[in-house]
Design an enzyme around this catalytic site. Structure first.
Site, PDB file in Angstrom:
ATOM      1  N   THR A  94      -7.533  -1.842 -11.398  1.00  0.00           N
ATOM      2  CA  THR A  94      -6.792  -2.865 -10.719  1.00  0.00           C
ATOM      3  C   THR A  94      -5.735  -2.746 -11.832  1.00  0.00           C
ATOM      4  OG1 THR A  94      -6.650  -5.143  -9.916  1.00  0.00           O
ATOM      5  CG2 THR A  94      -8.102  -4.766 -11.988  1.00  0.00           C
ATOM      6  N   THR A  95      -4.818  -3.724 -11.266  1.00  0.00           N
ATOM      7  CA  THR A  95      -3.444  -4.150 -12.145  1.00  0.00           C
ATOM      8  C   THR A  95      -3.716  -4.846 -13.432  1.00  0.00           C
ATOM      9  OG1 THR A  95      -2.508  -4.376  -9.973  1.00  0.00           O
ATOM     10  CG2 THR A  95      -0.873  -4.575 -11.855  1.00  0.00           C
ATOM     11  N   ARG A 143      -0.500   1.249  -3.217  1.00  0.00           N
ATOM     12  CA  ARG A 143      -0.493   1.799  -4.587  1.00  0.00           C
ATOM     13  C   ARG A 143       0.006   3.418  -4.209  1.00  0.00           C
ATOM     14  NH1 ARG A 143      -3.648  -0.733  -8.362  1.00  0.00           N
ATOM     15  NH2 ARG A 143      -3.360   1.170  -9.844  1.00  0.00           N
ATOM     16  N   GLY A 161      -7.386 -12.012  -3.703  1.00  0.00           N
ATOM     17  CA  GLY A 161      -7.939 -10.927  -2.918  1.00  0.00           C
ATOM     18  C   GLY A 161      -9.586 -10.602  -3.161  1.00  0.00           C
ATOM     19  N   HIS A 162      -9.865 -10.006  -4.253  1.00  0.00           N
ATOM     20  CA  HIS A 162     -11.109  -9.601  -4.612  1.00  0.00           C
ATOM     21  C   HIS A 162     -12.277 -10.516  -3.985  1.00  0.00           C
ATOM     22  CE1 HIS A 162     -14.396  -7.970  -6.785  1.00  0.00           C
ATOM     23  NE2 HIS A 162     -14.122  -6.848  -6.141  1.00  0.00           N
ATOM     24  N   ARG A 205      -4.951   4.292  -2.514  1.00  0.00           N
ATOM     25  CA  ARG A 205      -6.491   4.307  -2.488  1.00  0.00           C
ATOM     26  C   ARG A 205      -6.889   3.331  -1.472  1.00  0.00           C
ATOM     27  NH1 ARG A 205      -7.304   1.448  -8.580  1.00  0.00           N
ATOM     28  NH2 ARG A 205      -5.996   3.237  -9.071  1.00  0.00           N
ATOM     29  N   HIS A 206      -6.297   2.195  -1.053  1.00  0.00           N
ATOM     30  CA  HIS A 206      -6.558   1.521  -0.217  1.00  0.00           C
ATOM     31  C   HIS A 206      -5.640   1.026   0.864  1.00  0.00           C
ATOM     32  CE1 HIS A 206      -4.875  -1.338  -3.046  1.00  0.00           C
ATOM     33  NE2 HIS A 206      -5.602  -1.471  -3.897  1.00  0.00           N
ATOM     34  N   HIS A 230      -1.060  -4.134  -1.705  1.00  0.00           N
ATOM     35  CA  HIS A 230      -0.669  -3.730  -2.522  1.00  0.00           C
ATOM     36  C   HIS A 230      -0.699  -2.029  -1.953  1.00  0.00           C
ATOM     37  CE1 HIS A 230      -0.730  -2.262  -7.381  1.00  0.00           C
ATOM     38  NE2 HIS A 230       0.185  -1.848  -6.388  1.00  0.00           N
ATOM     39  N   GLU A 271       3.338  -5.855  -2.641  1.00  0.00           N
ATOM     40  CA  GLU A 271       3.035  -5.410  -3.933  1.00  0.00           C
ATOM     41  C   GLU A 271       3.152  -3.831  -4.161  1.00  0.00           C
ATOM     42  OE1 GLU A 271      -0.782  -6.609  -5.143  1.00  0.00           O
ATOM     43  OE2 GLU A 271      -0.340  -8.817  -5.007  1.00  0.00           O
ATOM     44  N   ASN A 276      -4.993 -11.699  -0.314  1.00  0.00           N
ATOM     45  CA  ASN A 276      -4.799 -10.188  -0.362  1.00  0.00           C
ATOM     46  C   ASN A 276      -5.968  -9.283   0.275  1.00  0.00           C
ATOM     47  OD1 ASN A 276      -5.231  -7.735  -1.640  1.00  0.00           O
ATOM     48  ND2 ASN A 276      -3.850  -8.213  -3.113  1.00  0.00           N
ATOM     49  N   ARG A 313     -15.192   5.521   3.616  1.00  0.00           N
ATOM     50  CA  ARG A 313     -15.881   6.213   4.498  1.00  0.00           C
ATOM     51  C   ARG A 313     -14.723   7.028   5.374  1.00  0.00           C
ATOM     52  NH1 ARG A 313     -21.361   5.577   5.863  1.00  0.00           N
ATOM     53  NH2 ARG A 313     -22.312   5.120   3.829  1.00  0.00           N
ATOM     54  N   GLU A 363       5.389 -14.144 -10.688  1.00  0.00           N
ATOM     55  CA  GLU A 363       4.132 -14.173 -10.611  1.00  0.00           C
ATOM     56  C   GLU A 363       3.320 -14.023 -11.571  1.00  0.00           C
ATOM     57  OE1 GLU A 363       2.128 -12.725  -6.891  1.00  0.00           O
ATOM     58  OE2 GLU A 363       0.200 -12.561  -8.087  1.00  0.00           O
ATOM     59  N   HIS A 376      -4.388 -12.911  -9.441  1.00  0.00           N
ATOM     60  CA  HIS A 376      -5.260 -11.889 -10.232  1.00  0.00           C
ATOM     61  C   HIS A 376      -6.419 -12.569 -10.809  1.00  0.00           C
ATOM     62  CE1 HIS A 376      -5.601  -7.559 -11.186  1.00  0.00           C
ATOM     63  NE2 HIS A 376      -6.526  -7.987 -12.161  1.00  0.00           N
ATOM     64  N   GLY A 377      -7.767 -12.159 -10.364  1.00  0.00           N
ATOM     65  CA  GLY A 377      -9.027 -12.570 -11.029  1.00  0.00           C
ATOM     66  C   GLY A 377      -9.326 -13.891 -10.531  1.00  0.00           C
ATOM     67  N   ASP A 424      -6.276  -5.939   0.236  1.00  0.00           N
ATOM     68  CA  ASP A 424      -6.428  -4.618   0.048  1.00  0.00           C
ATOM     69  C   ASP A 424      -7.900  -4.151   0.192  1.00  0.00           C
ATOM     70  OD1 ASP A 424      -3.734  -4.828  -1.007  1.00  0.00           O
ATOM     71  OD2 ASP A 424      -4.304  -4.839  -2.901  1.00  0.00           O
ATOM     72  N   HIS A 425      -8.811  -5.117  -0.323  1.00  0.00           N
ATOM     73  CA  HIS A 425     -10.380  -4.372  -0.167  1.00  0.00           C
ATOM     74  C   HIS A 425     -10.903  -4.391   0.987  1.00  0.00           C
ATOM     75  CE1 HIS A 425      -9.608  -3.786  -4.403  1.00  0.00           C
ATOM     76  NE2 HIS A 425      -9.616  -5.132  -4.410  1.00  0.00           N
TER      77      HIS A 425
HETATM   78  N1  PXP Z   1      -1.376 -10.587  -7.491  1.00  0.00           N
HETATM   79  C1  PXP Z   1      -1.026  -9.246  -7.769  1.00  0.00           C
HETATM   80  C2  PXP Z   1       0.426  -9.073  -8.198  1.00  0.00           C
HETATM   81  C3  PXP Z   1      -1.920  -8.293  -7.732  1.00  0.00           C
HETATM   82  O1  PXP Z   1      -1.774  -6.997  -8.229  1.00  0.00           O
HETATM   83  C4  PXP Z   1      -3.384  -8.455  -7.507  1.00  0.00           C
HETATM   84  C5  PXP Z   1      -4.244  -7.429  -7.446  1.00  0.00           C
HETATM   85  O2  PXP Z   1      -3.787  -6.396  -6.533  1.00  0.00           O
HETATM   86  C6  PXP Z   1      -3.632  -9.705  -7.082  1.00  0.00           C
HETATM   87  C7  PXP Z   1      -2.673 -10.762  -6.963  1.00  0.00           C
HETATM   88  C8  PXP Z   1      -4.889 -10.178  -6.379  1.00  0.00           C
HETATM   89  O3  PXP Z   1      -5.860  -9.886  -7.406  1.00  0.00           O
HETATM   90  P1  PXP Z   1      -7.394 -10.253  -6.977  1.00  0.00           P
HETATM   91  O4  PXP Z   1      -7.603  -9.047  -6.027  1.00  0.00           O
HETATM   92  O5  PXP Z   1      -8.086 -10.195  -8.298  1.00  0.00           O
HETATM   93  O6  PXP Z   1      -7.643 -11.426  -6.041  1.00  0.00           O
END
Ligand code: PXP
Length: 240
Positions: free
Chosen positions: A102-103, A47, A214-215, A51-52, A45, A72, A9, A20, A153, A192-193, A11-12
């Site tokens: 976050t979600t 959103r 992702g993060h 935001r990203h 994602h 997503e 992922n 910026r 998921e 997630h996480g 996104d970040h």
């Molecule tokens: N899966 C889903 C459905 C999510 O919404 C997210 C966060 O956008 C992730 C995975 C990835 O989560 P993380 O960035 O905490 O790894």
């Protein structure tokens, strides 16, 4: 044992760019780098508050990626129309609250059943594989199956945030949910996480197919570079 797949992922990477309002770091270059480093799919994602990730990112990724693109998105008319136009290989329907960082929590498929069933049918008809992002609960899995999803998921946030006994209990709930889902014939993904430190017990769950992360990968990339961060996570998943 089925081969586990890694969805990276990005996104970040876009979060950093949007901070910026610059045109760097380039999200498409990041996706290509993750692809070359062994990502099985790229997840973004889009959103509602943008935001990203931006619409133009999704359009460009759909054009350039050789691996699957997992979009997503919230269950809204705007997002469904966009996905039906771009036809990413995968769509993951997620809940969305504007003020959340976050979600937080999975989709409530029981309460939103009719809307989710209709969205799933439309997206399938357009040619997308649809996954529903849900908490590890039998009730939600049953509803996801009834809504026509082929993939779920599991939200691993509770597991990732818990410590000690509570973490084990959260892992047990993920294992049980995976079994329930497989009994319905559903493909089971998770996300997630997840981090290098906590991913392996989840990757080792019987039948787990894809992990979307992702993060932790983008954070690790600050120190070791994106390609190395993707490779490390792949290795952790493969050796789980
Ligand atoms: N899966 C889903 C459905 C999510 O919404 C997210 C966060 O956008 C992730 C995975 C990835 O989560 P993380 O960035 O905490 O790894």
């Amino acid at each position: 044992m089925t081969q586990r797949q890694l969805g990276v992922n990005i996104d970040h990477v876009a979060t950093l760019r949007q901070a910026r309002g610059t045109d760097y770091p380039n999200v498409i270059d990041a996706a290509k780098m993750a692809q070359a480093a062994g990502a099985d799919l790229i997840t973004v994602h889009l959103r509602e508050d943008r935001r990203h990730i931006q619409d133009r990112d999704v359009v460009a990724l759909a054009e350039v990626l050789e691996i699957r693109l997992n979009l997503e998105m919230a269950v809204s008319d705007e997002m469904i129309d966009l996905a039906c136009r771009l036809v990413p290989s995968d769509v993951c329907l997620v809940p969305e609250k504007r003020a959340e960082l976050t979600t937080e929590g999975g989709l409530d498929v029981v309460t939103g059943f009719e809307q989710i069933r209709e969205a799933t049918a439309k997206l399938h008809q357009a040619g997308c594989r649809v996954s529903l992002f849900i908490d590890p609960s039998a009730e939600q899995i049953e509803a996801a199956n009834a809504a026509g999803a082929k993939v779920i998921e599991l939200h691993t946030g509770d597991y990732a945030n818990a410590q000690g006994h509570q973490r084990q209990a959260a892992l047990d709930r993920l294992c049980q949910a995976s079994q329930v889902a497989q009994a319905f014939g559903l493909q089971v993904n998770s996300g997630h996480g997840l981090t290098l430190a906590n991913v392996q017990p989840v990757a080792a769950i019987e039948g787990m197919r894809e992990l979307n992360i992702g993060h932790a990968i983008v954070s690790r990339a600050v120190f070791v570079g994106l390609a190395e961060a993707v490779k490390e996570m792949r290795q952790a998943i493969e050796s789980a």
